[in-house]
Motif scaffolding. Structure first.
Motif, PDB file in Angstrom:
ATOM      1  N   LYS A 188       0.830  -1.209   0.000  1.00 20.60           N
ATOM      2  CA  LYS A 188       0.000   0.000   0.000  1.00 20.60           C
ATOM      3  C   LYS A 188       0.865   1.261   0.000  1.00 20.60           C
ATOM      4  CE  LYS A 188      -3.368  -2.862   0.244  1.00 20.60           C
ATOM      5  NZ  LYS A 188      -3.974  -3.305  -1.037  1.00 20.60           N
ATOM      6  N   LYS A 189       2.036   1.125  -0.572  1.00 24.94           N
ATOM      7  CA  LYS A 189       2.952   2.253  -0.747  1.00 24.94           C
ATOM      8  C   LYS A 189       3.401   2.284  -2.204  1.00 24.94           C
ATOM      9  CE  LYS A 189       4.880   1.891   3.932  1.00 24.94           C
ATOM     10  NZ  LYS A 189       6.136   1.648   4.717  1.00 24.94           N
ATOM     11  N   SER A 190       3.871   3.431  -2.660  1.00 24.20           N
ATOM     12  CA  SER A 190       4.322   3.554  -4.041  1.00 24.20           C
ATOM     13  C   SER A 190       5.627   2.789  -4.242  1.00 24.20           C
ATOM     14  CB  SER A 190       4.544   5.019  -4.401  1.00 24.20           C
ATOM     15  OG  SER A 190       5.667   5.543  -3.708  1.00 24.20           O
ATOM     16  N   TYR A 191       5.915   2.506  -5.498  1.00 23.15           N
ATOM     17  CA  TYR A 191       7.185   1.851  -5.829  1.00 23.15           C
ATOM     18  C   TYR A 191       8.361   2.696  -5.338  1.00 23.15           C
ATOM     19  CZ  TYR A 191      10.858  -0.405  -8.610  1.00 23.15           C
ATOM     20  OH  TYR A 191      12.003  -1.060  -9.006  1.00 23.15           O
ATOM     21  N   ALA A 192       8.276   4.012  -5.522  1.00 24.97           N
ATOM     22  CA  ALA A 192       9.355   4.911  -5.080  1.00 24.97           C
ATOM     23  C   ALA A 192       9.560   4.831  -3.579  1.00 24.97           C
ATOM     24  CB  ALA A 192       9.026   6.343  -5.492  1.00 24.97           C
ATOM     25  N   GLU A 197      12.663   2.796   1.184  1.00 26.55           N
ATOM     26  CA  GLU A 197      12.606   2.138   2.490  1.00 26.55           C
ATOM     27  C   GLU A 197      13.344   0.802   2.512  1.00 26.55           C
ATOM     28  OE1 GLU A 197       9.132  -0.042   5.137  1.00 26.55           O
ATOM     29  OE2 GLU A 197       8.639   1.854   4.123  1.00 26.55           O
ATOM     30  N   LEU A 198      13.140  -0.008   1.494  1.00 27.20           N
ATOM     31  CA  LEU A 198      13.644  -1.384   1.519  1.00 27.20           C
ATOM     32  C   LEU A 198      15.089  -1.519   1.037  1.00 27.20           C
ATOM     33  CD1 LEU A 198      10.481  -3.240   0.153  1.00 27.20           C
ATOM     34  CD2 LEU A 198      11.204  -2.963   2.535  1.00 27.20           C
ATOM     35  N   ILE A 199      15.568  -0.547   0.245  1.00 28.56           N
ATOM     36  CA  ILE A 199      16.926  -0.670  -0.294  1.00 28.56           C
ATOM     37  C   ILE A 199      17.765   0.572  -0.027  1.00 28.56           C
ATOM     38  CG2 ILE A 199      18.311  -0.956  -2.388  1.00 28.56           C
ATOM     39  CD1 ILE A 199      16.127  -2.713  -3.530  1.00 28.56           C
ATOM     40  N   VAL A 200      17.323   1.722  -0.498  1.00 25.09           N
ATOM     41  CA  VAL A 200      18.150   2.936  -0.457  1.00 25.09           C
ATOM     42  C   VAL A 200      18.566   3.302   0.966  1.00 25.09           C
ATOM     43  CG1 VAL A 200      18.130   5.425  -0.881  1.00 25.09           C
ATOM     44  CG2 VAL A 200      17.244   3.863  -2.618  1.00 25.09           C
ATOM     45  N   ASP A 201      17.593   3.437   1.875  1.00 25.87           N
ATOM     46  CA  ASP A 201      17.921   3.823   3.253  1.00 25.87           C
ATOM     47  C   ASP A 201      18.637   2.703   3.999  1.00 25.87           C
ATOM     48  OD1 ASP A 201      16.757   6.251   2.778  1.00 25.87           O
ATOM     49  OD2 ASP A 201      14.886   5.820   3.854  1.00 25.87           O
ATOM     50  N   LYS A 202      18.329   1.476   3.651  1.00 27.31           N
ATOM     51  CA  LYS A 202      18.899   0.325   4.359  1.00 27.31           C
ATOM     52  C   LYS A 202      20.407   0.221   4.166  1.00 27.31           C
ATOM     53  CE  LYS A 202      16.319  -3.184   4.984  1.00 27.31           C
ATOM     54  NZ  LYS A 202      15.473  -4.398   4.872  1.00 27.31           N
ATOM     55  N   ILE A 203      20.909   0.546   2.964  1.00 24.57           N
ATOM     56  CA  ILE A 203      22.348   0.392   2.715  1.00 24.57           C
ATOM     57  C   ILE A 203      23.040   1.728   2.431  1.00 24.57           C
ATOM     58  CG2 ILE A 203      22.152  -1.997   1.938  1.00 24.57           C
ATOM     59  CD1 ILE A 203      22.259  -0.999  -0.945  1.00 24.57           C
ATOM     60  N   ALA A 243       8.317   3.054 -18.050  1.00 23.06           N
ATOM     61  CA  ALA A 243       9.388   2.118 -17.685  1.00 23.06           C
ATOM     62  C   ALA A 243       9.135   1.508 -16.304  1.00 23.06           C
ATOM     63  CB  ALA A 243      10.730   2.835 -17.704  1.00 23.06           C
ATOM     64  N   PHE A 244       8.755   2.340 -15.334  1.00 23.66           N
ATOM     65  CA  PHE A 244       8.324   1.908 -13.998  1.00 23.66           C
ATOM     66  C   PHE A 244       9.303   0.891 -13.387  1.00 23.66           C
ATOM     67  CE2 PHE A 244       4.911  -0.499 -11.424  1.00 23.66           C
ATOM     68  CZ  PHE A 244       4.971   0.381 -10.366  1.00 23.66           C
ATOM     69  N   ALA A 245       8.785  -0.192 -12.828  1.00 23.87           N
ATOM     70  CA  ALA A 245       9.605  -1.166 -12.106  1.00 23.87           C
ATOM     71  C   ALA A 245      10.432  -2.038 -13.025  1.00 23.87           C
ATOM     72  CB  ALA A 245       8.710  -2.055 -11.247  1.00 23.87           C
ATOM     73  N   SER A 246      10.212  -1.888 -14.327  1.00 20.87           N
ATOM     74  CA  SER A 246      10.979  -2.651 -15.306  1.00 20.87           C
ATOM     75  C   SER A 246      12.239  -1.920 -15.756  1.00 20.87           C
ATOM     76  CB  SER A 246      10.102  -2.945 -16.520  1.00 20.87           C
ATOM     77  OG  SER A 246      10.787  -3.706 -17.465  1.00 20.87           O
ATOM     78  N   GLY A 247      12.229  -0.569 -15.642  1.00 20.69           N
ATOM     79  CA  GLY A 247      13.395   0.157 -16.156  1.00 20.69           C
ATOM     80  C   GLY A 247      13.465   1.621 -15.794  1.00 20.69           C
ATOM     81  N   GLY A 248      12.781   2.065 -14.724  1.00 22.93           N
ATOM     82  CA  GLY A 248      12.644   3.492 -14.463  1.00 22.93           C
ATOM     83  C   GLY A 248      13.545   4.114 -13.422  1.00 22.93           C
TER      84      GLY A 248
END
Length: 437
Positions: A188-192, A197-203, A243-248
């Motif tokens: 229930k959150k946007s791809y961005a 949350e799951l990648i950028v801030d974590k590492i 492109a979204f989650a495939s290439g954006g």
């Protein structure tokens, strides 16, 4: 919206000193040489373990204003996005919010054979769903104008299944577009937001994000370019929502190298999940490919969007990660990477020669050509001692002399061999005969 720009040929001041490592010095000289010869603009990072050993940029991120790229210039990474998307899916699987066996009919009941297609099939590119980017010629205008997620999902639902799910491999951007929608549906959150949350801030990535906004050079975001024989010409910008989650995703080689090394060191998914992602079948795992270099096997992904080309690879045995993004290349990126790795591993790799022909030799080749095999007229012109080709409705591209009467446009895999008032065009294993008007 193309812009013609004057090319200022200038070596950039290196942000790293390579004097202690002859290999890195030679790599820098190689990329500088390609830039000086109007064959490449972009950025390279090499990371070994936790140490950044090479970080350099070449050329411009806004050539019209002469704005030079540096290590923090941000580029579109195309299908390297798929590795990020696959990582987020595996995180949701680990959190027991999704199962690899889940059928996509839970999310997309209208898609053909949805009750037989699993999350695993989408990840491994084995769904049998047509690639929306290349499904038909009419979609090309949507790359520029955009299309809402609702309308694009309706378009995908109209496709017939190409084969029974799980039985074959077929690379399709649709698979990862759908995975992005699933991530949004579950969280229930946007791809961005999920990416952050799951990648950028974590590492601790500093310059990686997804946005649907147009390129903003004030944020050091780069345009992509084609070289038209005398100037860098801005490539038409696409709508990133397509492109979204495939290439954006937008990123830097620095961030890509940190991302891939973090993925393989267990900072993003468990070793068991990584092992699943690494299982290569018919050339593809889960958001990962394998790139051979001699006896070495690198894991990673490549990507192309507009005229950006990106590749990131990781060699587990040496904990070596390498990321290259170009925003303009006339010289084939595979050959650039071959040169970089050859020099890094102290293997011979002579610099390519770029020959400019005498005008008298070029003149008989100029003209307008047509083919009974392909409904595209091609005009051959000359600029500054080089041949320039332009197909109907497409940007011009330079032809580099190869041998005898053969010229190539390496970044697109095009080879043209001239005969008397004719030529044969080869691309992707196909041949097309052209005759001069």
């Amino acid at each position: 919206m193309k812009k013609s720009v004057l090319l200022v040929v200038a070596l950039l001041v290196s942000s790293f000193s390579f004097s202690q490592d002859e290999r890195l010095t030679k790599i820098d000289e190689f990329l500088s040489y390609l830039f000086e010869n109007d064959k490449f603009m972009g950025s390279l990072v090499i990371r070994k373990g936790d140490s950044l050993i090479f970080k350099e940029a070449y050329g411009f991120y806004e050539a019209n204003r002469g704005l030079r790229a540096n290590g923090n210039t941000k580029y579109k990474i195309g299908s390297v996005t798929k590795t990020f998307t696959a990582t987020m899916i595996m995180q949701l699987v680990e959190a027991k919010r999704l199962r690899l066996e889940t059928r996509i009919s839970r999310f997309f009941p209208k898609i053909a054979m949805a009750s037989y297609i699993s999350i695993n099939d989408l990840l491994q590119q084995r769904s049998g769903i047509m690639d929306y980017v290349n499904a038909d010629e009419t979609f090309k205008e949507k790359l520029i104008t955009g299309e809402s997620q609702e309308d694009l999902l309706e378009r995908i639902a109209d496709y017939d299944a190409i084969f029974e799910p799980g039985t074959k491999h077929m690379y399709s951007n649709t698979n990862y577009y759908l995975l992005g929608c699933i991530i949004e549906n579950i969280t229930k959150k946007s791809y961005a937001e999920n990416l952050k949350e799951l990648i950028v801030d974590k590492i601790g990535l500093k310059n990686t994000y997804y946005t649907t906004e147009k390129t903003d050079v004030s944020k050091r975001e780069s345009y992509s370019y084609l070289y038209n024989g005398s100037t860098w010409e801005q490539f038409p910008e696409w709508d990133n929502s397509v492109a979204f989650a495939s290439g954006g995703i937008i990123s830097t080689p620095d961030d890509l190298s940190l991302f891939i090394s973090s993925l393989f060191s267990g900072k993003l998914v468990s070793p068991a999940s990584l092992d699943q992602m690494k299982k290569i079948k018919d050339g593809y795992g889960m958001g990962l490919m394998q790139f051979p270099f001699g006896e070495r096997r690198f894991f990673g992904h490549n990507g192309k969007i507009e005229n950006f080309n990106a590749v990131v690879g990781y060699y587990p045995k040496e904990k070596l990660s390498i990321a290259l993004i170009s925003n303009a290349d006339v010289y084939n990126q595979n050959d650039i990477m071959l040169g970089i790795l050859s020099m890094y591993y102290k293997m011979p790799f002579p610099f390519p020669e770029f020959t400019k022909l005498d005008p008298d030799e070029i003149k008989p080749l100029l003209g307008v050509y047509n083919s009974d095999d392909l409904p595209l007229q091609i005009v051959i012109k000359e600029k500054n001692g080089e041949l320039i080709a332009q197909a109907t409705g497409q940007p011009p591209f330079p032809l580099t002399y190869f041998k005898d009467t053969t010229f190539v446009f390496q970044s697109a895999g095009v080879e043209i061999t001239f005969g008397l008032d004719s030529f044969v065009l080869k691309q992707a294993g196909m041949k097309y005969k052209y005759t001069k008007n």
